[in-house]
Design a protein around this motif. Sequence first.
Motif, PDB file in Angstrom:
ATOM      1  N   ALA A  24       0.833  -1.206   0.000  1.00 49.90           N
ATOM      2  CA  ALA A  24       0.000   0.000   0.000  1.00 49.90           C
ATOM      3  C   ALA A  24       0.867   1.255   0.000  1.00 49.90           C
ATOM      4  CB  ALA A  24      -0.927  -0.010   1.213  1.00 49.90           C
ATOM      5  N   GLY A  25       1.959   1.225   0.768  1.00 47.90           N
ATOM      6  CA  GLY A  25       2.849   2.383   0.812  1.00 47.90           C
ATOM      7  C   GLY A  25       3.449   2.693  -0.543  1.00 47.90           C
ATOM      8  N   THR A  26       3.860   1.650  -1.260  1.00 50.45           N
ATOM      9  CA  THR A  26       4.422   1.832  -2.595  1.00 50.45           C
ATOM     10  C   THR A  26       3.376   2.362  -3.561  1.00 50.45           C
ATOM     11  OG1 THR A  26       6.118   0.138  -2.316  1.00 50.45           O
ATOM     12  CG2 THR A  26       5.422   0.611  -4.560  1.00 50.45           C
ATOM     13  N   ARG A  27       2.160   1.822  -3.488  1.00 49.89           N
ATOM     14  CA  ARG A  27       1.073   2.311  -4.347  1.00 49.89           C
ATOM     15  C   ARG A  27       0.825   3.796  -4.116  1.00 49.89           C
ATOM     16  NH1 ARG A  27      -3.948   0.228  -2.990  1.00 49.89           N
ATOM     17  NH2 ARG A  27      -4.739   1.336  -4.820  1.00 49.89           N
ATOM     18  N   ILE A  28       0.857   4.200  -2.871  1.00 52.12           N
ATOM     19  CA  ILE A  28       0.636   5.608  -2.542  1.00 52.12           C
ATOM     20  C   ILE A  28       1.752   6.473  -3.135  1.00 52.12           C
ATOM     21  CG2 ILE A  28       0.595   7.290  -0.653  1.00 52.12           C
ATOM     22  CD1 ILE A  28      -0.741   5.036   1.049  1.00 52.12           C
ATOM     23  N   LEU A  29       2.993   6.037  -2.963  1.00 45.30           N
ATOM     24  CA  LEU A  29       4.124   6.816  -3.474  1.00 45.30           C
ATOM     25  C   LEU A  29       4.061   6.963  -4.988  1.00 45.30           C
ATOM     26  CD1 LEU A  29       7.059   5.382  -1.317  1.00 45.30           C
ATOM     27  CD2 LEU A  29       5.965   7.621  -1.082  1.00 45.30           C
ATOM     28  N   ALA A  31       1.386   6.672  -7.012  1.00 42.51           N
ATOM     29  CA  ALA A  31       0.243   7.493  -7.416  1.00 42.51           C
ATOM     30  C   ALA A  31       0.490   8.962  -7.100  1.00 42.51           C
ATOM     31  CB  ALA A  31      -1.023   7.004  -6.715  1.00 42.51           C
ATOM     32  N   ALA A  32       1.080   9.222  -5.931  1.00 37.00           N
ATOM     33  CA  ALA A  32       1.348  10.608  -5.538  1.00 37.00           C
ATOM     34  C   ALA A  32       2.358  11.254  -6.474  1.00 37.00           C
ATOM     35  CB  ALA A  32       1.857  10.646  -4.101  1.00 37.00           C
ATOM     36  N   ARG A  33       3.390  10.506  -6.823  1.00 31.62           N
ATOM     37  CA  ARG A  33       4.398  11.056  -7.734  1.00 31.62           C
ATOM     38  C   ARG A  33       3.762  11.457  -9.061  1.00 31.62           C
ATOM     39  NH1 ARG A  33       8.932   6.993  -9.570  1.00 31.62           N
ATOM     40  NH2 ARG A  33       7.070   6.098 -10.529  1.00 31.62           N
ATOM     41  N   GLU A  34       2.948  10.567  -9.626  1.00 33.58           N
ATOM     42  CA  GLU A  34       2.296  10.885 -10.895  1.00 33.58           C
ATOM     43  C   GLU A  34       1.366  12.091 -10.738  1.00 33.58           C
ATOM     44  OE1 GLU A  34       3.139   9.419 -13.740  1.00 33.58           O
ATOM     45  OE2 GLU A  34       4.584   8.339 -12.497  1.00 33.58           O
ATOM     46  N   HIS A  35       0.650  12.132  -9.622  1.00 38.40           N
ATOM     47  CA  HIS A  35      -0.297  13.229  -9.386  1.00 38.40           C
ATOM     48  C   HIS A  35       0.445  14.559  -9.232  1.00 38.40           C
ATOM     49  CE1 HIS A  35      -4.495  14.252  -8.309  1.00 38.40           C
ATOM     50  NE2 HIS A  35      -3.922  15.260  -7.682  1.00 38.40           N
ATOM     51  N   PHE A  36       1.525  14.558  -8.463  1.00 39.37           N
ATOM     52  CA  PHE A  36       2.296  15.788  -8.256  1.00 39.37           C
ATOM     53  C   PHE A  36       2.875  16.298  -9.575  1.00 39.37           C
ATOM     54  CE2 PHE A  36       3.430  14.302  -3.672  1.00 39.37           C
ATOM     55  CZ  PHE A  36       2.180  14.715  -3.231  1.00 39.37           C
ATOM     56  N   PHE A  37       3.403  15.381 -10.392  1.00 40.61           N
ATOM     57  CA  PHE A  37       4.000  15.799 -11.658  1.00 40.61           C
ATOM     58  C   PHE A  37       2.944  16.304 -12.634  1.00 40.61           C
ATOM     59  CE2 PHE A  37       7.762  12.831 -10.793  1.00 40.61           C
ATOM     60  CZ  PHE A  37       8.575  13.882 -10.418  1.00 40.61           C
ATOM     61  N   ARG A  38       1.747  15.726 -12.553  1.00 45.09           N
ATOM     62  CA  ARG A  38       0.698  16.107 -13.504  1.00 45.09           C
ATOM     63  C   ARG A  38      -0.002  17.396 -13.103  1.00 45.09           C
ATOM     64  NH1 ARG A  38      -3.397  11.942 -13.248  1.00 45.09           N
ATOM     65  NH2 ARG A  38      -1.677  10.603 -13.883  1.00 45.09           N
ATOM     66  N   GLU A  52      -7.995   9.105  -5.913  1.00 45.09           N
ATOM     67  CA  GLU A  52      -7.326   8.477  -7.053  1.00 45.09           C
ATOM     68  C   GLU A  52      -6.930   7.041  -6.746  1.00 45.09           C
ATOM     69  OE1 GLU A  52      -3.322   9.452  -9.609  1.00 45.09           O
ATOM     70  OE2 GLU A  52      -4.764  11.068  -9.290  1.00 45.09           O
ATOM     71  N   LEU A  53      -6.545   6.784  -5.512  1.00 41.99           N
ATOM     72  CA  LEU A  53      -6.120   5.447  -5.108  1.00 41.99           C
ATOM     73  C   LEU A  53      -7.300   4.536  -4.774  1.00 41.99           C
ATOM     74  CD1 LEU A  53      -3.141   6.576  -2.897  1.00 41.99           C
ATOM     75  CD2 LEU A  53      -2.938   4.880  -4.727  1.00 41.99           C
ATOM     76  N   GLY A  54      -8.470   5.120  -4.607  1.00 42.92           N
ATOM     77  CA  GLY A  54      -9.630   4.328  -4.224  1.00 42.92           C
ATOM     78  C   GLY A  54      -9.540   3.812  -2.805  1.00 42.92           C
ATOM     79  N   ILE A  70       4.900  12.428   2.110  1.00 41.96           N
ATOM     80  CA  ILE A  70       4.946  11.612   0.890  1.00 41.96           C
ATOM     81  C   ILE A  70       6.069  12.095  -0.025  1.00 41.96           C
ATOM     82  CG2 ILE A  70       3.708  10.944  -1.199  1.00 41.96           C
ATOM     83  CD1 ILE A  70       1.104  11.120   0.401  1.00 41.96           C
ATOM     84  N   ILE A  71       6.106  13.399  -0.303  1.00 42.71           N
ATOM     85  CA  ILE A  71       7.139  13.906  -1.211  1.00 42.71           C
ATOM     86  C   ILE A  71       8.520  13.752  -0.580  1.00 42.71           C
ATOM     87  CG2 ILE A  71       7.067  16.323  -0.452  1.00 42.71           C
ATOM     88  CD1 ILE A  71       7.450  15.104  -4.083  1.00 42.71           C
ATOM     89  N   ASP A  72       8.596  13.832   0.738  1.00 41.28           N
ATOM     90  CA  ASP A  72       9.865  13.625   1.438  1.00 41.28           C
ATOM     91  C   ASP A  72      10.377  12.208   1.184  1.00 41.28           C
ATOM     92  OD1 ASP A  72      12.026  14.203   3.100  1.00 41.28           O
ATOM     93  OD2 ASP A  72      10.952  13.626   4.914  1.00 41.28           O
ATOM     94  N   THR A  73       9.487  11.231   1.266  1.00 37.77           N
ATOM     95  CA  THR A  73       9.873   9.838   1.028  1.00 37.77           C
ATOM     96  C   THR A  73      10.297   9.627  -0.421  1.00 37.77           C
ATOM     97  OG1 THR A  73       8.302   9.126   2.730  1.00 37.77           O
ATOM     98  CG2 THR A  73       9.107   7.439   1.218  1.00 37.77           C
ATOM     99  N   ILE A  74       9.579  10.244  -1.357  1.00 34.88           N
ATOM    100  CA  ILE A  74       9.932  10.133  -2.776  1.00 34.88           C
ATOM    101  C   ILE A  74      11.331  10.701  -3.019  1.00 34.88           C
ATOM    102  CG2 ILE A  74       9.379  10.975  -5.096  1.00 34.88           C
ATOM    103  CD1 ILE A  74       6.393  10.876  -4.234  1.00 34.88           C
ATOM    104  N   VAL A  75      11.614  11.865  -2.442  1.00 36.28           N
ATOM    105  CA  VAL A  75      12.927  12.498  -2.610  1.00 36.28           C
ATOM    106  C   VAL A  75      14.022  11.645  -1.967  1.00 36.28           C
ATOM    107  CG1 VAL A  75      14.327  14.495  -1.924  1.00 36.28           C
ATOM    108  CG2 VAL A  75      12.042  14.837  -2.885  1.00 36.28           C
ATOM    109  N   ASN A  76      13.730  11.048  -0.807  1.00 34.35           N
ATOM    110  CA  ASN A  76      14.718  10.175  -0.161  1.00 34.35           C
ATOM    111  C   ASN A  76      15.061   8.977  -1.044  1.00 34.35           C
ATOM    112  OD1 ASN A  76      14.960  11.735   2.143  1.00 34.35           O
ATOM    113  ND2 ASN A  76      13.407  10.602   3.284  1.00 34.35           N
TER     114      ASN A  76
END
Length: 229
Positions: A24-29, A31-38, A52-54, A70-76
């Motif tokens: 679930a954590g990976t799915r969130i990351l 989806a969030a990355r795609e959402h932030f970029f879009r 978006e994740l349902g 979330i964005i902190d984890t993506i950047v890490n």
Amino acid sequence: MEFPAVPMETPADVHDPIPTDGSAGTRILRAAREHFFRFGYGSSTMDDLASELGMSKKTLYLHFPSKEAIIDTIVNHMGRMISSRLDAITADPKRSFVQKLCEVVETVGGALSRVSPMMLRDLQRYAPRIYDKIEQIRQRNIPIYFTRLIEDGIKQGMVRPEIDPRFAGEFWLHAIRGLIQPDILEKNQLTPRQTLEKAIDLFFGGLLTPVGRQDYAKHLAHCKKHASA
């Protein structure tokens, strides 16, 4: 000077540092990355991501307390991937200097390829701690790996021997930090990756020996073909 050909390696995680374990954590990351970029970081909400994740907001908050987390984890994840990849490239004695340069540009350029000036401006405005962390990652990596790369180029006769590798590494750090700023990117109408590629050509054009320039020109088409594959 000729060097033995070494296949250009592009591991699956070069451009995608987020794990693919299906949790679930990976799915969130992802989806969030795609959402932030879009849609941009500033205009995205936890409600948007949950929808978006349902999944319920409660479930989302169980994994991440905020969108900044979330964005902190993506950047890490991205920071660890870049450091690991650059370490492997620059420490490999089988790669020529030009091959290393191509792969360094592809690794960093790949990480930057989906980052827009708008995204950087959003982070600068709405998540300054994360923006500062990106600056810290850049400041930590560039002097180490570009200095190592330049030292290797000198040993192989590709970079002018009078160049001071440590000074050149620091020079590159401050040049790229100045160029990859939201207002400068917008002024130049370039993406971060386009800026990186133009800056690399200009920077290393002044460092290379005549032999180095010939070898770089010979490999440049291959580098660009590999980058666009």
